[in-house]
Scaffold this motif. Structure first.
Motif, mmCIF file in Angstrom:
data_model
loop_
_atom_site.group_PDB
_atom_site.id
_atom_site.type_symbol
_atom_site.label_atom_id
_atom_site.label_comp_id
_atom_site.label_asym_id
_atom_site.label_seq_id
_atom_site.Cartn_x
_atom_site.Cartn_y
_atom_site.Cartn_z
ATOM 1 N N ARG A 45 0.796 -1.215 0.000
ATOM 2 C CA ARG A 45 0.000 0.000 0.000
ATOM 3 C C ARG A 45 0.837 1.278 0.000
ATOM 4 O O ARG A 45 0.356 2.328 -0.430
ATOM 5 C CB ARG A 45 -0.924 0.001 1.230
ATOM 6 C CG ARG A 45 -1.971 -1.087 1.232
ATOM 7 C CD ARG A 45 -2.969 -0.882 0.107
ATOM 8 N NE ARG A 45 -3.627 0.403 0.173
ATOM 9 C CZ ARG A 45 -4.691 0.655 0.934
ATOM 10 N NH1 ARG A 45 -5.214 -0.282 1.697
ATOM 11 N NH2 ARG A 45 -5.243 1.860 0.937
ATOM 12 N N GLN A 46 2.069 1.201 0.474
ATOM 13 C CA GLN A 46 2.865 2.430 0.544
ATOM 14 C C GLN A 46 3.299 2.937 -0.833
ATOM 15 O O GLN A 46 3.777 4.057 -0.963
ATOM 16 C CB GLN A 46 4.084 2.223 1.435
ATOM 17 C CG GLN A 46 5.104 1.236 0.917
ATOM 18 C CD GLN A 46 6.308 1.117 1.840
ATOM 19 O OE1 GLN A 46 6.602 2.021 2.611
ATOM 20 N NE2 GLN A 46 7.016 -0.008 1.766
ATOM 21 N N TYR A 47 3.109 2.100 -1.861
ATOM 22 C CA TYR A 47 3.453 2.529 -3.216
ATOM 23 C C TYR A 47 2.213 2.853 -4.054
ATOM 24 O O TYR A 47 2.313 3.030 -5.272
ATOM 25 C CB TYR A 47 4.277 1.457 -3.927
ATOM 26 C CG TYR A 47 5.564 1.112 -3.225
ATOM 27 C CD1 TYR A 47 6.536 2.078 -3.000
ATOM 28 C CD2 TYR A 47 5.814 -0.186 -2.780
ATOM 29 C CE1 TYR A 47 7.712 1.775 -2.344
ATOM 30 C CE2 TYR A 47 6.994 -0.507 -2.125
ATOM 31 C CZ TYR A 47 7.935 0.475 -1.911
ATOM 32 O OH TYR A 47 9.102 0.166 -1.260
ATOM 33 N N ASP A 48 1.058 2.948 -3.412
ATOM 34 C CA ASP A 48 -0.187 3.177 -4.156
ATOM 35 C C ASP A 48 -0.157 4.479 -4.950
ATOM 36 O O ASP A 48 -0.744 4.570 -6.036
ATOM 37 C CB ASP A 48 -1.388 3.207 -3.197
ATOM 38 C CG ASP A 48 -1.857 1.807 -2.828
ATOM 39 O OD1 ASP A 48 -1.255 0.839 -3.334
ATOM 40 O OD2 ASP A 48 -2.804 1.695 -2.033
ATOM 41 N N PHE A 49 0.500 5.519 -4.430
ATOM 42 C CA PHE A 49 0.528 6.815 -5.110
ATOM 43 C C PHE A 49 1.122 6.703 -6.506
ATOM 44 O O PHE A 49 0.837 7.526 -7.380
ATOM 45 C CB PHE A 49 1.330 7.833 -4.286
ATOM 46 C CG PHE A 49 2.776 7.464 -4.157
ATOM 47 C CD1 PHE A 49 3.710 7.918 -5.071
ATOM 48 C CD2 PHE A 49 3.220 6.647 -3.121
ATOM 49 C CE1 PHE A 49 5.045 7.572 -4.957
ATOM 50 C CE2 PHE A 49 4.550 6.302 -2.998
ATOM 51 C CZ PHE A 49 5.458 6.758 -3.921
ATOM 52 N N MET A 50 1.952 5.690 -6.751
ATOM 53 C CA MET A 50 2.593 5.524 -8.046
ATOM 54 C C MET A 50 2.047 4.320 -8.817
ATOM 55 O O MET A 50 1.773 4.419 -10.014
ATOM 56 C CB MET A 50 4.109 5.364 -7.848
ATOM 57 C CG MET A 50 4.880 5.178 -9.134
ATOM 58 S SD MET A 50 6.662 5.227 -8.896
ATOM 59 C CE MET A 50 6.900 3.748 -7.899
ATOM 60 N N LEU A 51 1.863 3.189 -8.143
ATOM 61 C CA LEU A 51 1.451 1.970 -8.828
ATOM 62 C C LEU A 51 -0.065 1.848 -8.951
ATOM 63 O O LEU A 51 -0.557 1.087 -9.787
ATOM 64 C CB LEU A 51 2.019 0.747 -8.097
ATOM 65 C CG LEU A 51 3.546 0.720 -7.963
ATOM 66 C CD1 LEU A 51 4.009 -0.544 -7.255
ATOM 67 C CD2 LEU A 51 4.208 0.842 -9.329
ATOM 68 N N HIS A 52 -0.796 2.577 -8.118
ATOM 69 C CA HIS A 52 -2.267 2.607 -8.224
ATOM 70 C C HIS A 52 -2.732 4.069 -8.151
ATOM 71 O O HIS A 52 -3.366 4.489 -7.183
ATOM 72 C CB HIS A 52 -2.899 1.780 -7.101
ATOM 73 C CG HIS A 52 -2.408 0.361 -7.051
ATOM 74 N ND1 HIS A 52 -2.695 -0.560 -8.038
ATOM 75 C CD2 HIS A 52 -1.614 -0.286 -6.160
ATOM 76 C CE1 HIS A 52 -2.122 -1.706 -7.743
ATOM 77 N NE2 HIS A 52 -1.458 -1.561 -6.612
ATOM 78 N N PRO A 53 -2.401 4.854 -9.187
ATOM 79 C CA PRO A 53 -2.583 6.315 -9.117
ATOM 80 C C PRO A 53 -4.010 6.793 -9.402
ATOM 81 O O PRO A 53 -4.249 7.606 -10.307
ATOM 82 C CB PRO A 53 -1.602 6.810 -10.177
ATOM 83 C CG PRO A 53 -1.561 5.710 -11.194
ATOM 84 C CD PRO A 53 -1.717 4.448 -10.430
ATOM 85 N N GLY A 54 -4.963 6.335 -8.623
ATOM 86 C CA GLY A 54 -6.326 6.857 -8.711
ATOM 87 C C GLY A 54 -6.917 6.722 -10.098
ATOM 88 O O GLY A 54 -6.880 5.655 -10.728
ATOM 89 N N ASP A 55 -7.477 7.828 -10.598
ATOM 90 C CA ASP A 55 -8.112 7.816 -11.920
ATOM 91 C C ASP A 55 -7.114 7.660 -13.050
ATOM 92 O O ASP A 55 -7.520 7.481 -14.213
ATOM 93 C CB ASP A 55 -8.911 9.114 -12.122
ATOM 94 C CG ASP A 55 -10.161 9.157 -11.267
ATOM 95 O OD1 ASP A 55 -10.597 8.077 -10.795
ATOM 96 O OD2 ASP A 55 -10.712 10.261 -11.046
ATOM 97 N N TRP A 56 -5.824 7.757 -12.741
ATOM 98 C CA TRP A 56 -4.806 7.555 -13.778
ATOM 99 C C TRP A 56 -4.360 6.087 -13.858
ATOM 100 O O TRP A 56 -3.503 5.760 -14.671
ATOM 101 C CB TRP A 56 -3.590 8.436 -13.514
ATOM 102 C CG TRP A 56 -3.837 9.878 -13.841
ATOM 103 C CD1 TRP A 56 -3.718 10.470 -15.053
ATOM 104 C CD2 TRP A 56 -4.250 10.901 -12.937
ATOM 105 N NE1 TRP A 56 -4.033 11.800 -14.968
ATOM 106 C CE2 TRP A 56 -4.364 12.099 -13.677
ATOM 107 C CE3 TRP A 56 -4.536 10.933 -11.572
ATOM 108 C CZ2 TRP A 56 -4.749 13.306 -13.107
ATOM 109 C CZ3 TRP A 56 -4.920 12.135 -11.004
ATOM 110 C CH2 TRP A 56 -5.025 13.305 -11.754
ATOM 111 N N GLU A 57 -4.927 5.208 -13.020
ATOM 112 C CA GLU A 57 -4.573 3.787 -13.082
ATOM 113 C C GLU A 57 -5.381 3.103 -14.168
ATOM 114 O O GLU A 57 -6.618 3.115 -14.130
ATOM 115 C CB GLU A 57 -4.819 3.087 -11.754
ATOM 116 C CG GLU A 57 -4.406 1.626 -11.807
ATOM 117 C CD GLU A 57 -4.629 0.882 -10.504
ATOM 118 O OE1 GLU A 57 -4.129 -0.255 -10.373
ATOM 119 O OE2 GLU A 57 -5.312 1.423 -9.614
ATOM 120 N N PRO A 58 -4.723 2.490 -15.136
ATOM 121 C CA PRO A 58 -5.464 1.800 -16.195
ATOM 122 C C PRO A 58 -6.138 0.528 -15.665
ATOM 123 O O PRO A 58 -5.614 -0.144 -14.772
ATOM 124 C CB PRO A 58 -4.386 1.452 -17.224
ATOM 125 C CG PRO A 58 -3.182 2.244 -16.835
ATOM 126 C CD PRO A 58 -3.272 2.454 -15.365
#
Length: 598
Positions: free
Chosen positions: A358-371
């Motif tokens: 979860r600590q990498y969510d800002f990059m690997l799961h970037p909200g509406d920018w996550e495909p």
């Protein structure tokens, strides 16, 4: 009649350095001129050498025995006192210019520089200048710096811990955004601040948008889409080291995904003929992992490898691999897979672990920018760039205080890559770097720009300081350890704001980046007061010792030292140490205890 400002006479000239024999009438060390007292012969102070229709100006670098010319050392017994002066500029008619067009002659008079003289240099307001403080030796004289040169020629703000770096940065940015009248002279200012410790949100909240991994009510979530960063660095972070054939196969899969997406025609500017695996188009990491793990664990019912032996289909969205029976011994079914195997099972396990962390969510799961697994995302690059660069406030603060230190190099490199590539390729557009330049302020730069660092952050900053001037991207490097910063980066900084530096190695690094004629001025770095700086370089008319204007109390960075005696003098209150463990686990200093059951 002898002028009251007379200091002495030129005794020797050697290039830009001159030796001055001090006049006997000022032996007391203090001169009273126009009702003001002036220190005579103080290192770092200015002198004026009249030359008919114009005046030469210099800075006192040495005083006393070390300043005595070698040929005159035998005269010192007669009480003569000497100074070494470095020439830095001249006033022709009424305008001050750096550099000199002629040298003084032997026995030319050398005078004290009064506040009236300083006003001729610093007191004239010119377009494109911002007031950042006052002269340390003449508080009535404002210090202005040239904004064009500050941004395009890059700059460095350097100082030991507690010297006032954060306050200086806050003051400098506020001075750019708001003139002394309170009205902005530069309404299209565009500044992006990489805040490593989360110090500036409070100080600049009225003029900045704050992006944070764990945002509060008045902040925005920080997302850095992985697909817009460097793909090679991304795969190294996700998977570690892989063989060249495996890397080529993985990037071929990524390219195929992007080609498929590009053929849909939904992305402006995409040319399928020039598309590479690094092109900033979205692709699903979850689906990529699923497509790569399947051949590694797959088994077949027959040796012809036609019918799969799958027992349970996996789920790419949930990162669940399909289940296959283990291969049998010899010619016993099921049979091991022989097609598309890259022998990267361990690397794929690491990739899955990263995706679940979860600590990498800002990059690997970037909200509406996550495909999604079909590689389509709700938001694209224009929305990301608009949120950072197109806001109504002039400053965007990317608060990286909640970012794991192990990913800082990759993250900073990714952010700078997004910014630089967009402004570079769009440089001729009205939103581009040439039409609306960007200043990138990099706090705690030594953490990712060290000599031994070998990551995307350092590579991108080197590119910006070498090429950014032409494309409207300026860098401001902020550090307490200049000796640890890469030489190439520091040498490209045209302006230095040097606060107190106690470490000899740090001082020598700053001195080595300056012209020889100014290195003597840096000898006063260890004795500068807090918030006082020596400013040299492209953006300053002259090297100057300046008292930086302090922001209001409620607009200062949260980096001041704790008041120990005041805190320890309070009566001890009831304590709950969940208030320490909770923020640590949440990676958010603003986390509040819910106090369940109370």
């Amino acid at each position: 009649m002898i002028a009251p400002t007379l200091l002495g006479h030129v005794g020797a000239v050697s290039g830009a350095a001159i030796s001055v024999r001090q006049f006997e009438g000022v032996a007391s060390g203090i001169a009273i001129i126009g009702g003001r007292s002036y220190r005579v012969g103080q290192v770092g102070s200015f002198v004026r050498i009249p030359q008919g229709y114009h005046d030469l100006y210099g800075i006192i670098a040495e005083v006393g025995a070390t300043a005595t010319p070698e040929a005159a050392e035998n005269l010192s017994s007669r009480g003569e006192r000497w100074m070494t002066v470095q020439l830095v500029g001249e006033i022709v008619e009424t305008a001050f210019e750096r550099g000199i067009s002629q040298y003084p002659a032997i026995n030319d008079e050398v005078h004290l520089v009064t506040e009236d003289d300083l006003a001729k240099i610093y007191g004239t307001a010119e377009k494109g200048q911002v007031v950042i403080g006052r002269l340390a030796g003449a508080e009535s004289i404002p210090v202005r710096i040239d904004l064009d040169r500050l941004v395009t020629r890059h700059s460095a703000v350097l100082g030991s811990t507690g010297a006032g770096k954060s306050t200086t940065i806050a003051s400098l940015l506020r001075a750019i955004v708001h003139s002394p009248s309170g009205k902005s002279d530069f309404p299209s200012t565009r500044i992006l601040l990489l805040d490593i410790h989360g110090e500036y949100a409070t100080a600049l909240k009225k003029i900045a948008h704050v992006f944070r991994v764990s945002p509060s009510d008045d902040e925005k979530p920080l997302f850095i889409p992985y697909w817009a960063t460097d793909t090679t660095e991304l795969l190294a972070f996700l998977m570690g080291k892989v063989s060249d054939p495996a890397f080529a196969s993985i990037t071929d899969r990524i390219l195929a995904k992007k080609l498929q997406l590009a053929k849909g025609g939904n992305f402006d500017g995409v040319d399928v003929n020039s598309l590479t695996f690094d092109s900033p188009l979205p692709f699903s990491l979850k689906q990529l992992w699923f497509d790569l793990i399947d051949p590694e664990i797959k088994t077949w019912k027959e040796n012809t490898q036609i019918n799969s032996a799958v027992q349970k289909a996996g789920d790419a969205e949930k990162l669940i691999a399909p289940i296959y029976p283990l291969p049998g011994q010899g010619n016993t079914p099921p049979f091991a897979n022989k097609t598309g195997v890259l022998s990267i099972r361990r690397q794929l396990d690491q990739m899955r672990s990263r995706l679940l962390d979860r600590q990498y969510d800002f990059m690997l799961h970037p909200g509406d920018w996550e495909p999604a697994v079909n590689d389509e995302a709700k938001k694209d690059l224009p929305e990301l760039l608009d949120s950072w660069l197109g806001t109504e406030k002039p400053i965007s603060i990317l608060d990286l205080s909640g970012i794991p230190s192990g990913v800082l190099h990759h993250l900073v490199g990714g952010i700078l890559n997004i910014l630089y590539e967009a402004l570079f390729w769009g440089r001729e557009a009205s939103e581009g770097g040439r039409q609306r330049p960007l200043l990138v302020v990099m706090e705690e730069a030594h953490r990712y720009l060290g000599k031994d660092a070998d990551g995307p952050a350092k590579a991108m900053v080197q590119r910006i300081v070498k090429e950014g001037r032409k494309f409207g991207v300026g860098a401001m490097i902020v550090s307490q350890r200049p000796s640890e910063i890469d030489d190439t980066i520091l040498s490209q900084c045209g302006t230095f704001v040097a606060l107190r530096l106690s470490n000899a190695g740090d001082r020598s690094k700053v001195q080595s980046a300056l012209p020889d004629s100014l290195s003597g001025l840096m000898d006063s770095l260890p004795v500068l007061r807090t918030g006082e700086a020596i400013i040299t370089g492209e953006a300053a008319k002259l090297p100057i010792r300046c008292r930086i204007t302090l922001p209001p109390e409620d607009a200062r960075p949260s980096s001041e030292d704790p008041k120990v005696t005041q805190a320890w003098a309070k009566p001890k209150a009831k304590e709950d140490y969940v208030n320490l463990s909770g923020p640590w686990r949440a990676q958010n200093p603003k986390w509040k205890h819910s106090k369940k059951g109370t």
